[in-house]
Design a protein around this motif. Sequence first.
Motif, PDB file in Angstrom:
ATOM      1  N   GLY A   6      72.808 114.134  13.147  1.00  0.00           N
ATOM      2  CA  GLY A   6      72.366 112.348  13.750  1.00  0.00           C
ATOM      3  C   GLY A   6      70.943 112.207  13.667  1.00  0.00           C
ATOM      4  O   GLY A   6      70.006 112.969  13.605  1.00  0.00           O
ATOM      5  N   GLN A   7      70.827 110.980  13.904  1.00  0.00           N
ATOM      6  CA  GLN A   7      69.443 110.297  13.711  1.00  0.00           C
ATOM      7  C   GLN A   7      69.075 109.825  15.124  1.00  0.00           C
ATOM      8  O   GLN A   7      70.148 109.518  15.845  1.00  0.00           O
ATOM      9  N   ASP A   8      67.711 109.475  15.318  1.00  0.00           N
ATOM     10  CA  ASP A   8      67.611 108.869  16.739  1.00  0.00           C
ATOM     11  C   ASP A   8      67.690 107.417  16.453  1.00  0.00           C
ATOM     12  O   ASP A   8      67.187 106.838  15.461  1.00  0.00           O
ATOM     13  N   PHE A   9      68.171 106.658  17.344  1.00  0.00           N
ATOM     14  CA  PHE A   9      68.595 105.284  17.439  1.00  0.00           C
ATOM     15  C   PHE A   9      67.997 104.556  18.511  1.00  0.00           C
ATOM     16  O   PHE A   9      68.073 105.190  19.473  1.00  0.00           O
ATOM     17  N   ASN A  10      67.354 103.400  18.159  1.00  0.00           N
ATOM     18  CA  ASN A  10      66.959 102.642  19.360  1.00  0.00           C
ATOM     19  C   ASN A  10      68.061 101.862  20.018  1.00  0.00           C
ATOM     20  O   ASN A  10      69.002 101.300  19.660  1.00  0.00           O
ATOM     21  N   THR A  11      68.174 101.896  21.479  1.00  0.00           N
ATOM     22  CA  THR A  11      69.080 101.347  22.237  1.00  0.00           C
ATOM     23  C   THR A  11      69.083  99.698  22.360  1.00  0.00           C
ATOM     24  O   THR A  11      70.169  99.200  22.634  1.00  0.00           O
ATOM     25  N   GLN A  21      70.073  99.023  12.452  1.00  0.00           N
ATOM     26  CA  GLN A  21      68.687  99.963  12.288  1.00  0.00           C
ATOM     27  C   GLN A  21      69.047 100.716  10.978  1.00  0.00           C
ATOM     28  O   GLN A  21      67.838 101.003  10.164  1.00  0.00           O
ATOM     29  N   ARG A  45      66.593 100.928   7.763  1.00  0.00           N
ATOM     30  CA  ARG A  45      65.992 102.188   7.127  1.00  0.00           C
ATOM     31  C   ARG A  45      66.316 102.099   5.653  1.00  0.00           C
ATOM     32  O   ARG A  45      65.531 102.611   4.899  1.00  0.00           O
ATOM     33  N   ILE A  70      73.147  99.819  16.027  1.00  0.00           N
ATOM     34  CA  ILE A  70      72.978 100.815  15.061  1.00  0.00           C
ATOM     35  C   ILE A  70      72.914 100.532  13.661  1.00  0.00           C
ATOM     36  O   ILE A  70      72.296 100.860  12.833  1.00  0.00           O
TER      37      ILE A  70
END
Length: 121
Positions: free
Chosen positions: A2-7, A14, A18, A11
Amino acid sequence: MGQDFNTNQPIYLQIVQRLCRQIIRGELGAGDKLPSVRELAVQMGVNPNTVQRVYSELEKLEVAETRRGLGTFITEKESRLQQLRDELMTEQINSFVTDMKEMGFTASEIVEGVRKALENA
Protein backbone atom coordinates in the motif's frame (compact mmCIF):
# COMPACT_ATOMS: atom_id res chain seq x y z
CA MET A 1 2.40 -2.88 -0.81
CA GLY A 2 0.00 0.00 0.00
CA GLN A 3 0.74 3.68 -0.34
CA ASP A 4 0.60 6.46 2.24
CA PHE A 5 -2.45 8.64 1.78
CA ASN A 6 -3.44 11.98 3.27
CA THR A 7 -6.57 11.73 5.41
CA ASN A 8 -7.68 15.25 4.39
CA GLN A 9 -8.48 14.33 0.79
CA PRO A 10 -10.31 11.40 -0.84
CA ILE A 11 -7.93 8.59 -1.79
CA TYR A 12 -9.17 8.43 -5.37
CA LEU A 13 -8.27 12.10 -5.91
CA GLN A 14 -4.81 11.52 -4.48
CA ILE A 15 -4.27 8.65 -6.91
CA VAL A 16 -5.55 10.80 -9.80
CA GLN A 17 -3.03 13.48 -8.81
CA ARG A 18 -0.19 10.93 -8.58
CA LEU A 19 -0.98 9.57 -12.03
CA CYS A 20 -1.21 13.08 -13.49
CA ARG A 21 2.18 13.92 -12.01
CA GLN A 22 3.64 10.75 -13.52
CA ILE A 23 2.26 11.85 -16.87
CA ILE A 24 3.80 15.31 -16.62
CA ARG A 25 7.16 13.89 -15.55
CA GLY A 26 7.09 11.61 -18.58
CA GLU A 27 6.92 8.39 -16.55
CA LEU A 28 3.63 7.70 -18.33
CA GLY A 29 3.40 8.82 -21.94
CA ALA A 30 0.73 9.33 -24.55
CA GLY A 31 -0.82 6.02 -25.50
CA ASP A 32 0.66 4.10 -22.55
CA LYS A 33 -1.53 1.39 -21.08
CA LEU A 34 -2.41 1.81 -17.43
CA PRO A 35 -2.42 -1.22 -15.12
CA SER A 36 -5.69 -3.13 -14.85
CA VAL A 37 -8.06 -2.02 -12.12
CA ARG A 38 -7.14 -5.02 -9.97
CA GLU A 39 -3.42 -4.61 -10.59
CA LEU A 40 -3.39 -0.93 -9.59
CA ALA A 41 -5.61 -1.66 -6.59
CA VAL A 42 -3.04 -4.17 -5.33
CA GLN A 43 -0.14 -1.76 -6.04
CA MET A 44 -1.85 1.06 -4.18
CA GLY A 45 -3.36 -1.08 -1.44
CA VAL A 46 -6.87 0.15 -2.14
CA ASN A 47 -10.23 -1.32 -3.11
CA PRO A 48 -10.74 -1.97 -6.85
CA ASN A 49 -13.81 0.30 -6.71
CA THR A 50 -11.48 3.16 -5.76
CA VAL A 51 -9.32 2.50 -8.82
CA GLN A 52 -12.41 2.31 -11.02
CA ARG A 53 -13.34 5.76 -9.75
CA VAL A 54 -9.79 6.96 -10.49
CA TYR A 55 -10.05 5.76 -14.07
CA SER A 56 -13.49 7.36 -14.45
CA GLU A 57 -12.10 10.64 -13.18
CA LEU A 58 -9.15 10.46 -15.60
CA GLU A 59 -11.64 9.92 -18.42
CA LYS A 60 -13.69 12.95 -17.31
CA LEU A 61 -10.46 14.97 -17.36
CA GLU A 62 -9.82 13.61 -20.88
CA VAL A 63 -6.42 12.35 -19.73
CA ALA A 64 -7.23 8.66 -20.24
CA GLU A 65 -9.58 6.58 -22.32
CA THR A 66 -10.92 3.07 -21.85
CA ARG A 67 -10.84 0.80 -24.86
CA ARG A 68 -13.35 -1.98 -24.47
CA GLY A 69 -11.59 -5.31 -24.01
CA LEU A 70 -8.14 -3.72 -24.08
CA GLY A 71 -7.90 -1.58 -20.95
CA THR A 72 -7.32 2.02 -20.02
CA PHE A 73 -4.75 4.13 -21.86
CA ILE A 74 -3.26 7.60 -21.49
CA THR A 75 -4.73 9.88 -24.15
CA GLU A 76 -2.72 10.28 -27.33
CA LYS A 77 -3.81 13.92 -27.61
CA GLU A 78 -0.54 15.74 -26.98
CA SER A 79 -2.41 19.06 -26.76
CA ARG A 80 -4.46 17.73 -23.81
CA LEU A 81 -1.32 16.49 -22.06
CA GLN A 82 0.34 19.89 -22.54
CA GLN A 83 -2.82 21.54 -21.21
CA LEU A 84 -2.69 19.23 -18.16
CA ARG A 85 0.93 20.23 -17.58
CA ASP A 86 0.03 23.93 -17.79
CA GLU A 87 -2.98 23.48 -15.47
CA LEU A 88 -0.94 21.71 -12.80
CA MET A 89 1.82 24.31 -12.98
CA THR A 90 -0.68 27.15 -12.60
CA GLU A 91 -2.40 25.36 -9.72
CA GLN A 92 0.89 24.87 -7.85
CA ILE A 93 2.05 28.44 -8.44
CA ASN A 94 -1.29 29.91 -7.33
CA SER A 95 -1.27 27.80 -4.17
CA PHE A 96 2.31 28.86 -3.38
CA VAL A 97 1.62 32.55 -3.99
CA THR A 98 -1.55 32.44 -1.87
CA ASP A 99 0.31 30.79 1.01
CA MET A 100 3.17 33.30 0.81
CA LYS A 101 0.80 36.28 0.74
CA GLU A 102 -1.10 34.88 3.73
CA MET A 103 2.23 34.80 5.59
CA GLY A 104 2.71 38.49 4.78
CA PHE A 105 5.34 38.35 2.05
CA THR A 106 5.24 41.00 -0.67
CA ALA A 107 5.33 40.19 -4.38
CA SER A 108 8.95 41.35 -4.64
CA GLU A 109 9.97 39.22 -1.64
CA ILE A 110 8.29 36.19 -3.22
CA VAL A 111 9.99 36.78 -6.58
CA GLU A 112 13.38 37.24 -4.89
CA GLY A 113 12.87 34.08 -2.83
CA VAL A 114 11.97 32.08 -5.92
CA ARG A 115 14.95 33.48 -7.81
CA LYS A 116 17.31 32.42 -5.00
CA ALA A 117 15.72 28.98 -4.79
CA LEU A 118 16.13 28.47 -8.55
CA GLU A 119 19.79 29.49 -8.36
CA ASN A 120 20.38 26.89 -5.65
CA ALA A 121 18.37 24.14 -7.35
